[in-house]
Design a protein around this motif. Sequence first.
Motif, mmCIF file in Angstrom:
data_model
loop_
_atom_site.group_PDB
_atom_site.id
_atom_site.type_symbol
_atom_site.label_atom_id
_atom_site.label_comp_id
_atom_site.label_asym_id
_atom_site.label_seq_id
_atom_site.Cartn_x
_atom_site.Cartn_y
_atom_site.Cartn_z
ATOM 1 N N GLY A 1 -5.348 52.155 -10.159
ATOM 2 C CA GLY A 1 -5.633 51.679 -11.519
ATOM 3 C C GLY A 1 -5.755 50.169 -11.539
ATOM 4 N N THR A 2 -4.972 49.504 -10.692
ATOM 5 C CA THR A 2 -5.014 48.037 -10.638
ATOM 6 C C THR A 2 -6.364 47.554 -10.113
ATOM 7 O OG1 THR A 2 -2.654 48.099 -10.171
ATOM 8 C CG2 THR A 2 -3.788 46.013 -9.768
ATOM 9 N N ALA A 3 -6.861 48.200 -9.048
ATOM 10 C CA ALA A 3 -8.163 47.802 -8.498
ATOM 11 C C ALA A 3 -9.263 48.008 -9.540
ATOM 12 C CB ALA A 3 -8.465 48.603 -7.240
ATOM 13 N N ALA B 1 -4.721 48.835 -0.941
ATOM 14 C CA ALA B 1 -4.052 49.680 0.056
ATOM 15 C C ALA B 1 -2.744 50.187 -0.530
ATOM 16 C CB ALA B 1 -3.795 48.877 1.319
ATOM 17 N N HIS B 2 -2.525 51.501 -0.446
ATOM 18 C CA HIS B 2 -1.319 52.121 -1.006
ATOM 19 C C HIS B 2 -0.761 53.181 -0.056
ATOM 20 C CE1 HIS B 2 -2.530 50.282 -4.827
ATOM 21 N NE2 HIS B 2 -1.286 50.480 -5.230
ATOM 22 N N HIS B 3 0.429 53.625 -0.353
ATOM 23 C CA HIS B 3 1.160 54.657 0.392
ATOM 24 C C HIS B 3 0.396 55.990 0.418
ATOM 25 C CE1 HIS B 3 2.315 56.309 -3.591
ATOM 26 N NE2 HIS B 3 2.317 55.029 -3.940
ATOM 27 N N ASN B 4 0.774 56.810 1.384
ATOM 28 C CA ASN B 4 0.037 58.066 1.584
ATOM 29 C C ASN B 4 0.390 59.174 0.582
ATOM 30 O OD1 ASN B 4 2.527 58.923 2.494
ATOM 31 N ND2 ASN B 4 1.980 58.776 4.678
ATOM 32 N N GLN B 5 1.263 58.873 -0.384
ATOM 33 C CA GLN B 5 1.599 59.868 -1.421
ATOM 34 C C GLN B 5 0.788 59.652 -2.700
ATOM 35 O OE1 GLN B 5 3.973 62.477 -0.727
ATOM 36 N NE2 GLN B 5 3.313 61.564 1.203
ATOM 37 N N LYS B 6 0.023 58.586 -2.740
ATOM 38 C CA LYS B 6 -0.725 58.281 -3.976
ATOM 39 C C LYS B 6 -1.874 59.266 -4.143
ATOM 40 C CE LYS B 6 -2.749 54.424 -6.561
ATOM 41 N NZ LYS B 6 -2.046 54.815 -7.786
ATOM 42 N N VAL B 7 -2.021 59.804 -5.354
ATOM 43 C CA VAL B 7 -3.035 60.849 -5.554
ATOM 44 C C VAL B 7 -4.323 60.324 -6.189
ATOM 45 C CG1 VAL B 7 -1.353 62.737 -5.644
ATOM 46 C CG2 VAL B 7 -2.010 61.598 -7.772
ATOM 47 N N ASN C 1 7.848 45.856 -2.306
ATOM 48 C CA ASN C 1 8.526 47.073 -2.750
ATOM 49 C C ASN C 1 8.149 47.279 -4.219
ATOM 50 O OD1 ASN C 1 10.410 45.576 -4.450
ATOM 51 N ND2 ASN C 1 11.350 44.944 -2.523
ATOM 52 N N ARG C 2 8.761 48.276 -4.873
ATOM 53 C CA ARG C 2 8.335 48.608 -6.235
ATOM 54 C C ARG C 2 9.145 47.899 -7.320
ATOM 55 N NH1 ARG C 2 6.561 54.597 -7.093
ATOM 56 N NH2 ARG C 2 4.579 54.426 -6.032
ATOM 57 N N GLU C 3 10.072 47.049 -6.896
ATOM 58 C CA GLU C 3 10.944 46.413 -7.896
ATOM 59 C C GLU C 3 10.196 45.603 -8.945
ATOM 60 O OE1 GLU C 3 14.859 46.034 -5.097
ATOM 61 O OE2 GLU C 3 14.411 44.348 -6.446
HETATM 62 O O1 LIG Z 1 0.746 54.602 -7.135
HETATM 63 C C1 LIG Z 1 1.288 53.501 -6.935
HETATM 64 O O2 LIG Z 1 2.169 53.338 -6.083
HETATM 65 C C2 LIG Z 1 0.862 52.364 -7.759
HETATM 66 N N1 LIG Z 1 0.010 52.604 -8.713
HETATM 67 C C3 LIG Z 1 -0.517 51.648 -9.626
HETATM 68 C C4 LIG Z 1 -2.019 51.587 -9.483
HETATM 69 O O3 LIG Z 1 -2.659 52.640 -9.337
HETATM 70 O O4 LIG Z 1 -2.575 50.492 -9.581
HETATM 71 C C5 LIG Z 1 0.200 50.326 -9.559
HETATM 72 C C6 LIG Z 1 0.706 49.926 -8.217
HETATM 73 O O5 LIG Z 1 -0.375 49.478 -7.456
HETATM 74 C C7 LIG Z 1 1.441 51.041 -7.514
#
Ligand SMILES: O=C(O)C1=N[C@H](C(=O)O)C[C@H](O)C1
Length: 171
Positions: A71-73, A60-66, A141-143
Amino acid sequence: MVIATTGYDEEELAQVHALAPQIPCVMASNMSVGINVMLQAIQLVANVLGDDYDVEVIEAHHNQKVDSPSGTALRMAEVLAQTLDRNLSEVGVYGRHGIVGKRTKKEIGIHAIRGGDLAGDHTVLFVGTGDRLEITHRGQNREPLARGAIRAARWVMGAPKGLHDIAEVLF
Ligand SMILES: O=C(O)C1=N[C@H](C(=O)O)C[C@H](O)C1
Ligand SMILES: NC(=O)C1=CN([C@@H]2O[C@H](COP(=O)(O)OP(=O)(O)OC[C@H]3O[C@@H](n4cnc5c(N)ncnc54)[C@H](O)[C@@H]3O)[C@@H](O)[C@H]2O)C=CC1
Protein backbone atom coordinates in the motif's frame (compact mmCIF):
# COMPACT_ATOMS: atom_id res chain seq x y z
CA MET A 1 -11.76 4.56 13.46
CA VAL A 2 -8.19 3.93 12.31
CA ILE A 3 -7.72 1.94 9.09
CA ALA A 4 -4.19 0.65 8.47
CA THR A 5 -4.83 -2.41 6.31
CA THR A 6 -3.85 -2.31 2.65
CA GLY A 7 -4.87 -4.13 -0.51
CA TYR A 8 -8.38 -2.70 -0.83
CA ASP A 9 -10.02 -2.77 -4.26
CA GLU A 10 -11.82 0.21 -5.80
CA GLU A 11 -15.20 -0.88 -4.45
CA GLU A 12 -13.94 -1.28 -0.89
CA LEU A 13 -12.23 2.11 -1.00
CA ALA A 14 -15.46 3.67 -2.27
CA GLN A 15 -17.28 2.18 0.73
CA VAL A 16 -14.73 3.71 3.13
CA HIS A 17 -15.10 7.11 1.46
CA ALA A 18 -18.90 6.85 1.58
CA LEU A 19 -19.03 5.94 5.29
CA ALA A 20 -16.14 8.05 6.62
CA PRO A 21 -18.11 11.35 6.82
CA GLN A 22 -20.19 9.75 9.61
CA ILE A 23 -17.25 9.20 12.02
CA PRO A 24 -13.74 10.51 12.72
CA CYS A 25 -11.48 8.27 10.66
CA VAL A 26 -7.74 8.08 9.90
CA MET A 27 -6.69 5.89 7.00
CA ALA A 28 -3.08 5.35 5.97
CA SER A 29 -1.15 2.63 4.20
CA ASN A 30 1.84 3.43 6.40
CA MET A 31 1.75 4.80 9.96
CA SER A 32 5.49 5.45 10.40
CA VAL A 33 6.95 8.93 10.69
CA GLY A 34 9.85 7.96 8.40
CA ILE A 35 7.68 6.94 5.46
CA ASN A 36 5.45 9.96 5.82
CA VAL A 37 8.49 12.23 5.75
CA MET A 38 9.65 10.33 2.66
CA LEU A 39 6.29 10.98 0.99
CA GLN A 40 6.93 14.70 1.44
CA ALA A 41 10.53 14.34 0.23
CA ILE A 42 9.64 12.53 -3.01
CA GLN A 43 7.00 15.16 -3.74
CA LEU A 44 9.64 17.88 -3.36
CA VAL A 45 12.17 16.04 -5.55
CA ALA A 46 9.61 15.20 -8.25
CA ASN A 47 8.55 18.85 -8.34
CA VAL A 48 12.14 19.95 -9.01
CA LEU A 49 13.13 17.17 -11.46
CA GLY A 50 9.83 17.07 -13.34
CA ASP A 51 9.77 14.94 -16.49
CA ASP A 52 13.56 14.93 -16.96
CA TYR A 53 14.10 11.88 -14.74
CA ASP A 54 12.51 8.41 -15.01
CA VAL A 55 10.68 7.43 -11.82
CA GLU A 56 10.52 3.89 -10.40
CA VAL A 57 9.26 2.64 -7.03
CA ILE A 58 10.69 -0.55 -5.48
CA GLU A 59 9.44 -2.20 -2.30
CA ALA A 60 10.61 -5.27 -0.36
CA HIS A 61 8.59 -7.08 2.32
CA HIS A 62 8.46 -10.33 4.31
CA ASN A 63 7.29 -13.57 2.73
CA GLN A 64 3.97 -13.56 4.66
CA LYS A 65 2.63 -10.43 2.96
CA VAL A 66 -0.38 -11.21 0.78
CA ASP A 67 -0.96 -7.94 -1.08
CA SER A 68 1.36 -6.62 -3.76
CA PRO A 69 2.62 -4.05 -4.38
CA SER A 70 2.55 -2.65 -0.86
CA GLY A 71 0.00 0.00 0.00
CA THR A 72 2.92 2.32 0.73
CA ALA A 73 4.46 1.81 -2.72
CA LEU A 74 1.07 2.50 -4.29
CA ARG A 75 0.70 5.66 -2.20
CA MET A 76 4.17 6.78 -3.31
CA ALA A 77 3.28 6.14 -6.94
CA GLU A 78 0.05 8.12 -6.48
CA VAL A 79 1.90 11.06 -4.92
CA LEU A 80 4.50 10.99 -7.72
CA ALA A 81 1.84 10.80 -10.44
CA GLN A 82 -0.11 13.66 -8.88
CA THR A 83 3.01 15.81 -8.49
CA LEU A 84 4.06 15.11 -12.10
CA ASP A 85 0.54 15.77 -13.35
CA ARG A 86 0.02 12.20 -14.57
CA ASN A 87 -2.80 9.69 -14.13
CA LEU A 88 -1.49 6.60 -12.28
CA SER A 89 -4.06 4.32 -13.89
CA GLU A 90 -2.56 5.30 -17.27
CA VAL A 91 1.15 5.46 -16.43
CA GLY A 92 1.58 2.82 -13.69
CA VAL A 93 3.61 -0.23 -14.82
CA TYR A 94 3.52 -3.09 -12.31
CA GLY A 95 6.69 -5.14 -12.91
CA ARG A 96 8.06 -5.98 -16.36
CA HIS A 97 8.33 -9.31 -18.12
CA GLY A 98 8.93 -10.24 -21.76
CA ILE A 99 9.31 -7.94 -24.77
CA VAL A 100 7.53 -5.01 -23.21
CA GLY A 101 9.17 -2.39 -25.40
CA LYS A 102 11.26 0.59 -24.44
CA ARG A 103 10.36 2.51 -21.35
CA THR A 104 7.98 5.32 -22.13
CA LYS A 105 8.83 8.74 -20.77
CA LYS A 106 5.93 9.14 -18.39
CA GLU A 107 5.54 5.66 -17.00
CA ILE A 108 6.01 5.03 -13.28
CA GLY A 109 7.34 1.54 -12.57
CA ILE A 110 6.27 -0.23 -9.37
CA HIS A 111 8.13 -3.38 -8.30
CA ALA A 112 7.71 -5.79 -5.40
CA ILE A 113 10.27 -8.10 -3.75
CA ARG A 114 9.29 -10.71 -1.12
CA GLY A 115 11.54 -12.58 1.30
CA GLY A 116 12.15 -13.71 4.87
CA ASP A 117 11.20 -11.34 7.64
CA LEU A 118 11.84 -8.00 5.91
CA ALA A 119 9.84 -5.41 7.84
CA GLY A 120 9.42 -3.22 4.75
CA ASP A 121 11.81 -1.26 2.51
CA HIS A 122 10.75 1.38 0.00
CA THR A 123 12.93 3.11 -2.59
CA VAL A 124 12.06 5.74 -5.14
CA LEU A 125 14.55 6.00 -7.99
CA PHE A 126 14.80 9.16 -10.05
CA VAL A 127 16.99 8.14 -12.98
CA GLY A 128 18.38 10.75 -15.32
CA THR A 129 21.03 10.77 -18.03
CA GLY A 130 24.35 10.52 -16.25
CA ASP A 131 23.06 10.44 -12.70
CA ARG A 132 20.34 9.12 -10.44
CA LEU A 133 18.83 9.97 -7.11
CA GLU A 134 17.67 7.19 -4.77
CA ILE A 135 15.53 7.86 -1.73
CA THR A 136 15.15 4.85 0.56
CA HIS A 137 13.36 4.10 3.80
CA ARG A 138 14.16 0.81 5.52
CA GLY A 139 11.99 -0.61 8.26
CA GLN A 140 14.19 -2.39 10.83
CA ASN A 141 11.14 -3.67 12.68
CA ARG A 142 7.43 -2.89 13.00
CA GLU A 143 7.65 -0.61 16.02
CA PRO A 144 7.47 2.69 14.09
CA LEU A 145 4.30 1.42 12.39
CA ALA A 146 2.74 0.44 15.72
CA ARG A 147 3.74 3.75 17.34
CA GLY A 148 2.08 5.70 14.50
CA ALA A 149 -1.08 3.57 14.75
CA ILE A 150 -1.31 4.24 18.50
CA ARG A 151 -0.85 7.98 17.93
CA ALA A 152 -3.59 7.84 15.29
CA ALA A 153 -5.94 6.01 17.67
CA ARG A 154 -5.40 8.63 20.40
CA TRP A 155 -5.69 11.53 17.94
CA VAL A 156 -8.85 10.28 16.23
CA MET A 157 -10.81 10.30 19.51
CA GLY A 158 -10.77 14.11 19.49
CA ALA A 159 -10.98 14.60 15.73
CA PRO A 160 -13.90 15.92 13.70
CA LYS A 161 -15.93 13.49 11.58
CA GLY A 162 -14.50 12.61 8.18
CA LEU A 163 -11.49 10.96 6.59
CA HIS A 164 -8.17 12.34 7.87
CA ASP A 165 -4.69 11.90 6.49
CA ILE A 166 -2.01 10.46 8.79
CA ALA A 167 0.02 13.64 8.16
CA GLU A 168 -2.54 15.49 10.32
CA VAL A 169 -1.66 13.12 13.17
CA LEU A 170 2.12 12.99 12.80
CA PHE A 171 3.10 16.54 11.81
O1 LIG B 1 2.42 -5.92 5.25
C1 LIG B 1 3.28 -5.24 5.83
O2 LIG B 1 4.15 -5.74 6.56
C2 LIG B 1 3.25 -3.78 5.65
N1 LIG B 1 2.26 -3.29 4.96
C3 LIG B 1 2.04 -1.91 4.68
C4 LIG B 1 2.04 -1.69 3.19
O3 LIG B 1 1.48 -2.52 2.45
O4 LIG B 1 2.56 -0.66 2.75
C5 LIG B 1 2.95 -1.01 5.48
C6 LIG B 1 4.31 -1.54 5.77
O5 LIG B 1 5.07 -1.43 4.60
C7 LIG B 1 4.29 -2.96 6.28
N1 LIG C 1 -0.62 1.04 7.70
C1 LIG C 1 0.45 0.48 8.26
O1 LIG C 1 1.32 1.17 8.82
C2 LIG C 1 0.61 -1.01 8.23
C3 LIG C 1 -0.26 -1.77 7.50
N2 LIG C 1 -0.16 -3.13 7.50
C4 LIG C 1 -1.18 -3.85 6.78
O2 LIG C 1 -1.99 -4.53 7.70
C5 LIG C 1 -2.52 -5.70 7.11
C6 LIG C 1 -2.24 -6.89 7.99
O3 LIG C 1 -0.86 -7.15 7.97
P1 LIG C 1 -0.21 -8.20 9.00
O4 LIG C 1 -0.52 -7.77 10.39
O5 LIG C 1 1.20 -8.37 8.61
O6 LIG C 1 -0.99 -9.52 8.60
P2 LIG C 1 -1.20 -10.83 9.48
O7 LIG C 1 -1.52 -11.91 8.52
O8 LIG C 1 -0.07 -11.01 10.44
O9 LIG C 1 -2.47 -10.51 10.37
C7 LIG C 1 -3.74 -10.36 9.82
C8 LIG C 1 -4.74 -10.73 10.90
O10 LIG C 1 -6.05 -10.41 10.42
C9 LIG C 1 -6.90 -11.52 10.71
N3 LIG C 1 -7.99 -11.47 9.74
C10 LIG C 1 -7.98 -11.85 8.46
N4 LIG C 1 -9.17 -11.65 7.88
C11 LIG C 1 -9.97 -11.11 8.83
C12 LIG C 1 -11.33 -10.68 8.85
N5 LIG C 1 -12.09 -10.77 7.77
N6 LIG C 1 -11.82 -10.18 9.99
C13 LIG C 1 -11.04 -10.06 11.10
N7 LIG C 1 -9.74 -10.47 11.13
C14 LIG C 1 -9.22 -10.98 10.02
C15 LIG C 1 -6.02 -12.74 10.59
O11 LIG C 1 -6.55 -13.83 11.30
C16 LIG C 1 -4.72 -12.22 11.23
O12 LIG C 1 -4.71 -12.39 12.61
C17 LIG C 1 -1.93 -5.77 5.73
O13 LIG C 1 -2.85 -5.19 4.82
C18 LIG C 1 -0.68 -4.89 5.83
O14 LIG C 1 -0.29 -4.37 4.61
C19 LIG C 1 0.80 -3.77 8.21
C20 LIG C 1 1.71 -3.06 8.93
C21 LIG C 1 1.68 -1.62 9.00
